[in-house]
Design an enzyme around this catalytic site. Structure first.
Site, PDB file in Angstrom:
ATOM      1  N   SER A  74      80.664 -57.910 -20.297  1.00  0.00           N
ATOM      2  CA  SER A  74      79.526 -58.464 -20.544  1.00  0.00           C
ATOM      3  C   SER A  74      79.399 -59.845 -20.223  1.00  0.00           C
ATOM      4  CB  SER A  74      78.890 -58.253 -21.843  1.00  0.00           C
ATOM      5  OG  SER A  74      79.885 -58.806 -23.090  1.00  0.00           O
ATOM      6  N   GLU A 103      72.720 -65.812  -8.911  1.00  0.00           N
ATOM      7  CA  GLU A 103      71.863 -64.384  -8.480  1.00  0.00           C
ATOM      8  C   GLU A 103      70.760 -64.149  -9.433  1.00  0.00           C
ATOM      9  OE1 GLU A 103      74.677 -61.485  -7.207  1.00  0.00           O
ATOM     10  OE2 GLU A 103      76.094 -62.920  -7.779  1.00  0.00           O
ATOM     11  N   LYS A 105      68.845 -62.343 -12.297  1.00  0.00           N
ATOM     12  CA  LYS A 105      69.390 -61.283 -13.195  1.00  0.00           C
ATOM     13  C   LYS A 105      68.113 -60.465 -13.530  1.00  0.00           C
ATOM     14  CE  LYS A 105      71.213 -61.126 -17.890  1.00  0.00           C
ATOM     15  NZ  LYS A 105      70.684 -60.066 -18.493  1.00  0.00           N
ATOM     16  N   ASP A 107      66.035 -56.942 -14.719  1.00  0.00           N
ATOM     17  CA  ASP A 107      66.034 -56.605 -15.928  1.00  0.00           C
ATOM     18  C   ASP A 107      65.900 -55.018 -15.821  1.00  0.00           C
ATOM     19  OD1 ASP A 107      65.902 -56.342 -18.734  1.00  0.00           O
ATOM     20  OD2 ASP A 107      63.687 -57.098 -18.599  1.00  0.00           O
ATOM     21  N   TYR A 212      75.873 -55.516  -6.752  1.00  0.00           N
ATOM     22  CA  TYR A 212      75.995 -57.160  -6.567  1.00  0.00           C
ATOM     23  C   TYR A 212      77.627 -57.441  -6.749  1.00  0.00           C
ATOM     24  CZ  TYR A 212      75.680 -56.341 -11.694  1.00  0.00           C
ATOM     25  OH  TYR A 212      75.748 -55.899 -13.033  1.00  0.00           O
ATOM     26  N   LYS A 298      69.254 -67.124 -19.714  1.00  0.00           N
ATOM     27  CA  LYS A 298      68.167 -66.332 -19.955  1.00  0.00           C
ATOM     28  C   LYS A 298      66.825 -67.290 -20.133  1.00  0.00           C
ATOM     29  CE  LYS A 298      68.882 -62.700 -21.206  1.00  0.00           C
ATOM     30  NZ  LYS A 298      69.372 -62.035 -22.509  1.00  0.00           N
ATOM     31  N   CYS A 391      73.546 -59.847 -56.218  1.00  0.00           N
ATOM     32  CA  CYS A 391      73.763 -59.009 -55.074  1.00  0.00           C
ATOM     33  C   CYS A 391      72.434 -58.017 -55.141  1.00  0.00           C
ATOM     34  CB  CYS A 391      74.901 -58.179 -54.909  1.00  0.00           C
ATOM     35  SG  CYS A 391      74.916 -56.948 -53.694  1.00  0.00           S
ATOM     36  N   CYS A 394      74.705 -54.411 -56.001  1.00  0.00           N
ATOM     37  CA  CYS A 394      75.565 -54.088 -57.129  1.00  0.00           C
ATOM     38  C   CYS A 394      75.118 -55.079 -58.377  1.00  0.00           C
ATOM     39  CB  CYS A 394      76.901 -54.169 -56.568  1.00  0.00           C
ATOM     40  SG  CYS A 394      77.557 -55.864 -56.350  1.00  0.00           S
ATOM     41  N   CYS A 409      78.442 -61.414 -51.080  1.00  0.00           N
ATOM     42  CA  CYS A 409      78.577 -60.560 -52.169  1.00  0.00           C
ATOM     43  C   CYS A 409      80.383 -60.304 -52.330  1.00  0.00           C
ATOM     44  CB  CYS A 409      78.064 -59.217 -52.480  1.00  0.00           C
ATOM     45  SG  CYS A 409      78.648 -57.991 -53.608  1.00  0.00           S
ATOM     46  N   CYS A 414      81.135 -52.968 -53.967  1.00  0.00           N
ATOM     47  CA  CYS A 414      79.820 -53.121 -53.804  1.00  0.00           C
ATOM     48  C   CYS A 414      79.351 -51.850 -53.127  1.00  0.00           C
ATOM     49  CB  CYS A 414      79.447 -54.528 -53.170  1.00  0.00           C
ATOM     50  SG  CYS A 414      77.402 -54.579 -52.562  1.00  0.00           S
TER      51      CYS A 414
END
Length: 648
Positions: A74, A103, A105, A107, A212, A298, A391, A394, A409, A414
């Site tokens: 990634s 380049e 991107k 989708d 690519y 992005k 919490c 718990c 917590c 828990c």
């Protein structure tokens, strides 16, 4: 038949890839029918690159797993010019005179295509980067993917499969007329199409691709040359790229592209910036998750206003308590959003977020709905949000440590944490126990049958039959899945333990080196941090975890249950020629490809690192070696050349 295949493929290439039809649809159909008639008469003479393979007809039973020979990484994301500047500084610190290729991107969905002697053998999805799904039959129905290349090469290429806007509009119109739910956006439509079991549906949907990357070793010296090569081989490549000398030039391209983005015939969500020189890419290498030589900018996400109706607080497997806002529903990036993360209590305080506020909502990374800011002009004296002190699972006191932004917590028993840990342990990328999802974990907890991951391996078929909804067949199936997971390679177990900062790739790296979890438990933080792609954060997290009595008890219980704690893979023996040595490759090799040199060193027992340090035993230097060679010389590290490597 051979002449017709060549002729029809030429016409199809001109139509789908070059957007330049050579004959009328009527003439193409006439020739195609002639070919099909011949193929029906002589089925044993059907050619592998016949366009008849493009037409659907097969109904698949499902998709098998596919192990990628070359992993798919990634990319690190950037959302501002400042983040791009930081990336540029990191690159130029080692290579001051690089240039970049920008380049679009696309989708869509990442795909990997493998050819042998120029014939398409496998088309696969990205999956987790190491294991994807074999979707070859569906890939054959994508018209612009060549079944046969212009040259008889053995090659693996990567790219993006997407649905053009025109195809998306046509598909949704057909679904609307049929009374079916319309696709939210082209990406969802492309994803749904590639996972169809009926190849006829794939053939009709009008998918397209941009290739690519040459994933297998390449003779090209730059990314721009790779794109030229792929085009010559018959792939569709995106020529709307830009070569940039500076990061300012990169930003100018991004801004210009943003203004014409909506006019493109396909969806894009950003720009991928790569170092153009492939030798420099090799030198920069990879982190555990992403290449150091590329980054994905992005575009800003779509934003909408919504009202916060209430806030839920949930406990994760590490004890972090996360706030999620329940909202008035809004349409955002093609989907209806009614919940959005508020991140943590510090974020709530910083943004002064209150109940019934009108807020700006967006999708972080175009995926996760999040609250960006408050529309203060629409506030009507709302009270500050009540931050929990106990919490929600718990009832234990929550801690807000100074060095952390999250509430936590710290109760190790828990229930919410234990359930999340079990779900993670059984997940696909961890122990992959099919059928052990959140609802079954909940039932096991309610029946007091499990409390930690070791308890999973104490379950019997009789135990499972006591659960609501279980019959003999379903109980036996889950029991067998649990037993089968005992044989997994140890990196899956390590990832499944849910150690902070230790992902699936880091788990594999450390187990390749230490071979067993017991040996890893005795390793020092310095030994772990020295591994290529890791660092002190992961190393300290591992040593802290395995230094606890609880972890050692858990491992002992897993051993007693027969769970494998060893790495299963091809590894060199301890008496290999370069066993235990840390070696760095630098500069341009003339006769060996970098991947070949690395593979050879690893086969002889060496750990091939990406950077030079005091722990480096040897550096192999090719032509034009730069900062790594200079650092090695300054540290007095042994230097060898390519001839030495070839002689091994």
């Amino acid at each position: 038949m051979k002449e017709l295949v060549e002729q029809l493929n030429q016409y199809a290439d001109a139509y789908y890839r070059l957007d330049h039809p050579l004959v009328s649809d009527k003439e193409y159909d006439r020739l195609y029918r002639e070919l099909v008639e011949l193929e029906m008469r002589y089925p044993d003479r059907v050619l592998p690159n016949s366009p008849s393979h493009r037409v659907g007809g097969k109904v698949l039973d499902g998709f098998s797993k596919y192990q990628h020979q070359y992993p798919l990484y990634s990319l690190q994301d950037a959302f501002s010019f400042e983040e791009l500047e930081a990336f540029d500084r990191r690159v130029r610190k080692e290579f001051p005179h690089v240039n970049y290729i920008c380049e679009l991107k696309i989708d869509g969905l990442s795909i990997s295509l493998t050819y042998e002697a120029g014939q398409l053998i496998v088309g696969a999805t990205r999956g987790d980067g190491s294991i994807g799904e074999n979707i070859t039959e569906n890939i054959k129905r994508v018209q612009d993917i060549p079944l046969t290349l212009a040259e008889p090469l053995d090659i693996t290429v990567r790219g993006e499969c997407y649905m053009p806007k025109a195809s998306f509009a046509r598909v949704n119109q057909i679904r609307q007329e049929a009374g079916e739910v319309e696709f939210a956006n082209p990406r969802n439509a492309a994803a749904g199409t590639l996972r169809q079991l009926d190849t006829r549906i794939v053939a009709k949907r009008g998918l397209a691709t941009f290739l690519y990357q040459e994933a297998s070793p390449t003779e090209a010296d730059s990314q721009s040359h790779v794109l030229e090569k792929l085009t010559k081989l018959g792939f569709t490549t995106n020529h709307d790229y830009h070569l940039a000398e500076t990061i300012d030039d990169v930003w100018d391209f991004i801004e210009a592209l943003a203004s014409r983005r909506q006019a493109l015939p396909y969806d894009i969500d950003g720009v991928v910036i790569k170092v153009n020189n492939l030798a420099v890419q090799e030198e920069l290498g990879f982190t555990v998750k992403a290449p150091r030589w590329a980054i994905a900018y992005k575009f800003p996400a779509e934003e909408k206003e919504a009202e916060i109706l209430s806030v839920d607080w949930t406990v994760g497997r590490t004890g972090v308590v996360t706030p999620t806002a329940n909202l008035t529903p809004v349409q955002l990036a093609g989907t209806t959003v009614s919940r959005a993360t508020l991140h943590n209590v510090d974020y709530i305080a910083e943004k002064d977020i209150r109940l019934h506020d009108t807020v700006i909502v967006y999708k972080a990374g175009d995926i996760i709905p999040a609250v960006l800011s408050v529309v203060e002009a629409k506030r009507h004296q709302q009270e500050p949000l009540m931050i929990p002190t106990e919490c929600p699972s718990c009832g234990s006191d929550l801690r807000h440590y100074e060095e952390e932004v999250a509430l936590r917590c710290i109760n190790p028993l828990c229930p919410a944490q234990l359930k999340s840990k079990l779900e993670h342990f059984a997940s696909r990328d961890a122990m992959n126990i099919a059928g052990l999802g959140s609802s079954i974990v909940e039932k096991l907890f309610s029946a007091n049958l499990v409390h930690d991951v070791a308890d999973i391996y104490r379950l019997s078929v009789e135990d499972l039959l006591t659960l609501e909804g279980f019959k003999e067949k379903s109980a036996t199936k889950l029991y067998q899945a649990i037993q089968a997971s005992k044989n997994n390679s140890a990196e899956r177990l390590l990832f499944g333990l849910g150690i902070r900062h230790v992902g699936s790739k880091a788990s594999k790296i450390v187990l390749e080196r230490f071979q067993t979890i017991p040996l890893l438990m005795e390793a020092s933080s310095e030994e772990i941090a020295a591994l290529d792609g890791l660092g002190t954060v992961i190393a300290e997290s591992l040593t802290t975890y395995f230094g606890s009595d609880g972890a050692r008890t858990l491992v002992a219980e897993l051993v007693a249950s027969g769970v494998n704690l060893s790495y299963i893979g091809q590894t060199p023996s301890s008496d290999a020629l370069l066993s235990g040595m840390t070696i760095v490759l630098t500069g341009k090799l003339e006769r060996l490809k970098r991947s070949e040199a690395k593979a050879k060193l690893e086969s002889l027992g060496a750990n091939v690192a990406g950077s030079v340090s005091k722990k480096t035993d040897l550096v192999v230097a090719g032509n034009d070696a730069g900062s790594k060679l200079a650092k090695a010389q300054a540290l007095g590290i042994e230097i060898r050349d390519e001839a030495w490597l070839e002689s091994l």
